[in-house]
Structures are given as C-alpha cells and as structure tokens.
Design a protein around this motif. Structure first.
Motif, mmCIF file in Angstrom:
data_model
loop_
_atom_site.group_PDB
_atom_site.id
_atom_site.type_symbol
_atom_site.label_atom_id
_atom_site.label_comp_id
_atom_site.label_asym_id
_atom_site.label_seq_id
_atom_site.Cartn_x
_atom_site.Cartn_y
_atom_site.Cartn_z
ATOM 1 N N GLY A 100 -8.932 -0.371 15.709
ATOM 2 C CA GLY A 100 -9.165 -0.764 14.319
ATOM 3 C C GLY A 100 -8.506 0.265 13.411
ATOM 4 N N VAL A 101 -8.367 -0.078 12.141
ATOM 5 C CA VAL A 101 -7.608 0.795 11.234
ATOM 6 C C VAL A 101 -8.303 0.918 9.879
ATOM 7 N N PHE A 102 -8.315 2.139 9.356
ATOM 8 C CA PHE A 102 -8.582 2.340 7.935
ATOM 9 C C PHE A 102 -7.244 2.614 7.278
ATOM 10 N N LEU A 103 -6.898 1.804 6.313
ATOM 11 C CA LEU A 103 -5.664 2.034 5.563
ATOM 12 C C LEU A 103 -6.065 2.622 4.213
ATOM 13 N N VAL A 104 -5.684 3.899 4.000
ATOM 14 C CA VAL A 104 -6.107 4.593 2.780
ATOM 15 C C VAL A 104 -4.963 4.566 1.763
ATOM 16 N N VAL A 105 -5.275 4.122 0.558
ATOM 17 C CA VAL A 105 -4.266 4.162 -0.510
ATOM 18 C C VAL A 105 -4.839 4.889 -1.718
ATOM 19 N N ASP A 106 -3.937 5.415 -2.537
ATOM 20 C CA ASP A 106 -4.302 6.071 -3.793
ATOM 21 C C ASP A 106 -4.305 4.987 -4.870
ATOM 22 N N SER A 107 -5.476 4.757 -5.472
ATOM 23 C CA SER A 107 -5.627 3.649 -6.436
ATOM 24 C C SER A 107 -4.734 3.796 -7.666
ATOM 25 N N THR A 108 -4.202 5.000 -7.879
ATOM 26 C CA THR A 108 -3.361 5.204 -9.080
ATOM 27 C C THR A 108 -1.879 5.068 -8.750
ATOM 28 N N LYS A 109 -1.544 4.795 -7.492
ATOM 29 C CA LYS A 109 -0.125 4.813 -7.107
ATOM 30 C C LYS A 109 0.338 3.522 -6.438
ATOM 31 N N PRO A 110 0.420 2.439 -7.224
ATOM 32 C CA PRO A 110 0.862 1.169 -6.634
ATOM 33 C C PRO A 110 2.278 1.252 -6.081
ATOM 34 N N VAL A 124 1.970 -0.572 3.654
ATOM 35 C CA VAL A 124 2.144 -1.710 4.564
ATOM 36 C C VAL A 124 3.147 -1.354 5.667
ATOM 37 N N GLU A 125 4.178 -0.593 5.280
ATOM 38 C CA GLU A 125 5.165 -0.176 6.269
ATOM 39 C C GLU A 125 4.505 0.703 7.356
ATOM 40 N N MET A 126 3.533 1.503 6.938
ATOM 41 C CA MET A 126 2.870 2.379 7.923
ATOM 42 C C MET A 126 2.051 1.570 8.924
ATOM 43 N N LEU A 127 1.439 0.483 8.458
ATOM 44 C CA LEU A 127 0.732 -0.391 9.401
ATOM 45 C C LEU A 127 1.717 -0.910 10.443
ATOM 46 N N ARG A 128 2.910 -1.256 9.960
ATOM 47 C CA ARG A 128 3.916 -1.793 10.879
ATOM 48 C C ARG A 128 4.368 -0.701 11.857
ATOM 49 N N LYS A 129 4.632 0.491 11.332
ATOM 50 C CA LYS A 129 5.146 1.565 12.193
ATOM 51 C C LYS A 129 4.109 2.084 13.191
ATOM 52 N N THR A 130 2.847 1.994 12.843
ATOM 53 C CA THR A 130 1.825 2.412 13.815
ATOM 54 C C THR A 130 1.556 1.299 14.822
ATOM 55 N N GLU A 131 2.216 0.160 14.613
ATOM 56 C CA GLU A 131 2.043 -1.014 15.480
ATOM 57 C C GLU A 131 0.589 -1.437 15.582
ATOM 58 N N THR A 132 -0.083 -1.368 14.444
ATOM 59 C CA THR A 132 -1.492 -1.776 14.417
ATOM 60 C C THR A 132 -1.685 -3.025 13.570
ATOM 61 N N ILE A 189 -5.462 -4.147 -6.983
ATOM 62 C CA ILE A 189 -4.981 -3.532 -5.740
ATOM 63 C C ILE A 189 -4.755 -4.606 -4.662
ATOM 64 N N ARG A 190 -5.699 -5.507 -4.558
ATOM 65 C CA ARG A 190 -5.569 -6.597 -3.574
ATOM 66 C C ARG A 190 -4.285 -7.367 -3.807
ATOM 67 N N GLU A 191 -4.036 -7.639 -5.084
ATOM 68 C CA GLU A 191 -2.871 -8.456 -5.412
ATOM 69 C C GLU A 191 -1.583 -7.710 -5.098
ATOM 70 N N LYS A 192 -1.539 -6.447 -5.515
ATOM 71 C CA LYS A 192 -0.305 -5.677 -5.304
ATOM 72 C C LYS A 192 -0.058 -5.356 -3.829
ATOM 73 N N LEU A 193 -1.137 -5.307 -3.041
ATOM 74 C CA LEU A 193 -0.962 -5.054 -1.597
ATOM 75 C C LEU A 193 -0.778 -6.364 -0.825
ATOM 76 N N HIS A 194 -0.877 -7.474 -1.536
ATOM 77 C CA HIS A 194 -0.796 -8.819 -0.922
ATOM 78 C C HIS A 194 -1.834 -8.970 0.186
ATOM 79 N N LEU A 195 -3.065 -8.542 -0.118
ATOM 80 C CA LEU A 195 -4.099 -8.592 0.922
ATOM 81 C C LEU A 195 -4.622 -9.999 1.121
ATOM 82 N N ASP A 196 -4.738 -10.363 2.373
ATOM 83 C CA ASP A 196 -5.410 -11.600 2.759
ATOM 84 C C ASP A 196 -6.869 -11.515 2.287
ATOM 85 N N SER A 197 -7.433 -12.650 1.890
ATOM 86 C CA SER A 197 -8.791 -12.600 1.325
ATOM 87 C C SER A 197 -9.831 -12.141 2.346
#
Ligand SMILES: Nc1nc2c(ncn2[C@@H]2O[C@H](COP(=O)(O)OP(=O)(O)OP(=O)(O)O)[C@@H](O)[C@H]2O)c(=O)[nH]1
Ligand SMILES: [Mg+2]
Length: 413
Positions: A317-327, A334-342, A365-373
């Motif tokens: 499983g993964v925790f993806l941490v982002v800085d809320s001020t840095k879209p 998202v690239e890091m999720l791909r590179k970690t192959e997770t 944040i959801r919108e800018k990260l294109h997060l699935d609901s």
C-alpha cells in the motif's frame, strides 16, 4: 458492557465478549454469547497467544473468564501472560487440570479450582460443567487438542457438545484452542461442523516460517457471509497479536513532508538525511489500533529516482504525500507512483502543510491530481509551527495521522 474500538473508533455494543484482535473483531463483531469458537492452529505456529489476547481483552473489560487449563500449570500460564503485558485480575478464574498429572500439589484458591484426578473423564466433565453453571461470560479451553490426546477424540467432541449446551443456557460463550496434530479427518470435520466459528492459524513456510496468518474459515453469526481474507499477524512480547503489514511505501515530491509523516506516525523512525532532505530512505514502525506496519519512505529529489523501484518493491500500500501549496509538484507526485511501480496498489493521498497560506482546498487538490473518486485524501498539518526546525522531521498533528492510517489499513486486509 465492553467496548472494542476498531479503525473507525466505532463501538459495537450488541456483541459481547470480543477477541481483542484487530480485523477479527471487525470481521466477526466480537464473540456473541451462546457461541463456540474454535481456534485451529497448524503445529508449526501455536495459538496460545490467541488465548492470552482474548482473555486479556475480556478480563480487562469486566467479563468473567474461566480457563480450563491442561497444557501447563496455572503459575506458568500467568507468568507467560505477564510477558505479553497481560496481567491477571479479579475476573480471571482457572480450572487446573495440569497439576494432577504432574503430581505437583496445587491448592484451590478463590480463582483456581483444581481437578484432583485429571485422568478421570467424568471428574473433568462434571467439574467444568458445574463451574460453568456459576456464570462466566467466556470459557477458554487451553488446550482442546490435549483433551483429545489425553482421552480420545470422541470424548473431546461429546464434552464440547455438553459445553455448548451449557453456554447456550447460561448466555456464555466458549473459545477452544486446538492444534491439528494430524487427527483423523472425519474427527476434525465433525468437530468443525459442531462449532459456530472456526479461525485457522497458519504459517507461511518456505523451509523456515517467515510469516504467520489467521483466517476465518466459518462463522454462523455473520449473515452476508463475506469472503474473509487471510490476515498476516505478529505475536509481540509485550503487546500480543498485531495484524501486520510488512511494507507500506511513503512517497511524494521533495519537501512535501514524507519524513515528517513517518516520524510522526512511528515511535522508532530512522532517516538517512542530508541537510533535512532524505537521501536514502526513511523507516519507521507504526503501532495503531492493534495493527503494526513498517513504513518505508523514499527521497523526493529526482536525482535519487533510481532507488524508487527498489524501495517500492513488495509494498502492499502507499501513502502519497503532497505539499498542499505546491500544485506545480503534483505531476511529479504521480510520476513517483509510476516510478515506484506501485500504481494500482491501495493508496491514500496526504495533503500536507494545509496550515500554510495558499494551501489548496481538498477539492482543488483532488482535481489537480486527477484523483479517482474512490481514492481517499486526508489533510495533515504540523503540530506547532513555532517549533518547526528546518533540519528536523516535523511533528504532524495526531488526528490527521490517525485518519490517514485507518483509511489505508482498512483497504489492506
Ligand atoms: N508549515 C509546515 N511545514 C511542514 C509541515 N510538514 C513538514 N513541514 C516542513 O517541511 C519540510 C520538509 O519536511 P520533510 O518531512 O523533511 O519532507 P520530505 O518529504 O521528507 O523531504 P525529502 O526527503 O527531501 O523529499 C521541513 O522543513 C518540515 O519542517 C506542515 O504541515 N506545515
Ligand atoms: Mg524525507
């Protein structure tokens, strides 16, 4: 009435007693009265700790527990329970069917009843049933397989049926600890068909045992009959049984707060850092609501990207941490999720630094990260900003950490 607070902190007061074991209580909602549960272990793993854990949970919640003990002496039983940090109290009563075998004299006390001749079937049966009649919330038999060895399987089965009648009439419940030493299949099948629930405890073996799991094989009080998954666990001294997640990855862009998250979630975290930035990995062990997880954090800087795949290997499983001020860093996340192959593993997004000016709202944040609901996003924030030391992992507020842990843990079993 006792309480079990699972990952949601929900208390289910309809059932009583409980296992005191994460996931098991969530799946089965405790042990309802009038029910008999068999904990069936393979010989390589042992199931005593399940007994200790269940006893501990119930006696500390005010449930009177009677233990029928033929595996060891009451004294060494209590000593071993203490090693798990499970001390006895006034709600624990023991029927000693062991001392009589060894010839060691054992005295009756208010909390210990002695079976004088444990070789006498009828004395065993009568003493246990009579004692049960005095009213207990739970009977634990440790061990049921020893009873079958000592007498024979048919005695053990008929004794179990007597116990079942007694717990039904007295609104009590029973847990039988059973190790399958290779008994005749038809005997074991008969036993399994007579109990209300069976939980199997097994080892993952490849020359050596490198993991242990439990799984609910059957349970007649859960109506929808969901497919119960098997659950990895560790038996900790002290601490007892913890549902165990061996590897959870924490990743995300530079400076987002990955190390802060790991240090805040675990007691013993270590980081390999250079001027505050992680250069190799972070590691921390989390203990939360009966769960234990090992968190592995990646660096955020791109020059360490060759490490990402290795760090992501075998994560569940993964925790993806982002800085809320840095879209502007979100594509990198998202690239890091791909590179970690997770990509595709259960993931919880942590929107950190939600205290800062310019922090985006959850929906943005959801919108800018294109997060699935279906993906859960949790906001976290440093505990005391006046104390933020740029060279130290910052302490994040517990509420956000706990929300994030329960959101991911729920998806992992
Ligand atoms: N204001 C504020 N600062 C935070 C918060 N969380 C972390 N920080 C600060 O952000 C900086 C980076 O935090 P880290 O936890 O080291 O970030 P990281 O993601 O591990 O960074 P790398 O390992 O370099 O990729 C530190 O100076 C922290 O003190 C927060 O919620 N609010
Ligand atoms: Mg770091």
């Amino acid at each position: 009435m006792i309480e079990y607070k699972g990952l949601d902190g929900i208390t289910d007061k309809d059932f009583d007693p409980y296992f005191g074991i994460a996931k098991l209580d969530e799946q089965l909602k405790g042990i309802p009265s009038k029910k008999v549960v068999l904990i069936s272990a393979s010989p390589s793993v042992g199931n005593e700790v399940f007994g200790y854990q269940i006893i501990h949970k119930n006696i500390t919640s005010g449930v009177k527990v009677l233990v029928f003990l033929n595996r060891t002496s009451p004294q060494s039983y209590l000593t071993e329970m203490k090693e798990y940090d499970f001390p006895a109290n006034e709600n624990l009563f023991i029927i000693d069917a062991y001392s009589g075998i060894t010839g060691i004299k054992s005295d009756e006390t208010d909390h210990i009843r002695v079976i004088g001749n444990p070789y006498d079937k009828e004395e065993v049966r009568t003493k246990v049933l009579k004692e049960l009649g005095n009213g207990y919330g739970l009977l634990v038999i440790d061990s049921f397989s020893l009873l079958a060895d000592f007498f024979d399987f048919s005695f053990a089965t008929s004794f179990m049926n007597d116990i079942k009648k007694e717990v039904v009439s007295k609104d009590s419940a029973a847990v039988l600890l059973f190790t399958d030493w290779g008994y005749e299949k038809q005997n074991v099948d008969k036993l399994l068909s007579n109990v209300n629930s069976t939980i199997e405890v097994k080892g993952i073996e490849k020359r050596v045992i490198f993991g242990q799991y439990f799984a609910v094989l059957k349970c007649d009080w859960i109506e929808e009959n969901p497919a119960f998954s098997s659950v990895l666990f560790k038996a900790m001294k002290p601490g007892g049984i913890k549902v165990y997640f061996p590897k959870i990855l924490v990743t995300g862009p530079t400076d987002a707060g990955k190390s802060s998250f790991i240090h805040s979630a675990s007691k013993n975290a270590v980081s390999v850092d250079k001027l505050g930035g992680t250069i190799a990995l972070d590691h921390g062990t989390v203990d939360f609501q009966g769960y234990r997880a090992d968190l592995f954090g990646t660096p955020g800087q791109e020059r360490f990207d060759p490490l990402l795949k290795m760090l992501g290997g075998e994560a569940i499983g993964v925790f993806l941490v982002v800085d809320s001020t840095k879209p502007e860093q979100f594509p990198r996340a998202v690239e890091m999720l791909r590179k970690t192959e997770t990509y595709g593993l259960p993931v919880v997004v942590i929107a950190n630094k939600s205290d800062l000016d310019g922090a985006l709202k959850k929906e943005e944040i959801r919108e800018k990260l294109h997060l699935d609901s279906a993906i859960i996003l949790i906001q976290t924030v440093a505990e005391d900003l006046s104390k933020v030391d740029p060279n130290e992992p910052t302490k994040l507020k517990e509420a956000g950490i706990n929300e994030a842990l329960s959101a991911l843990f729920k998806q992992l079993t």
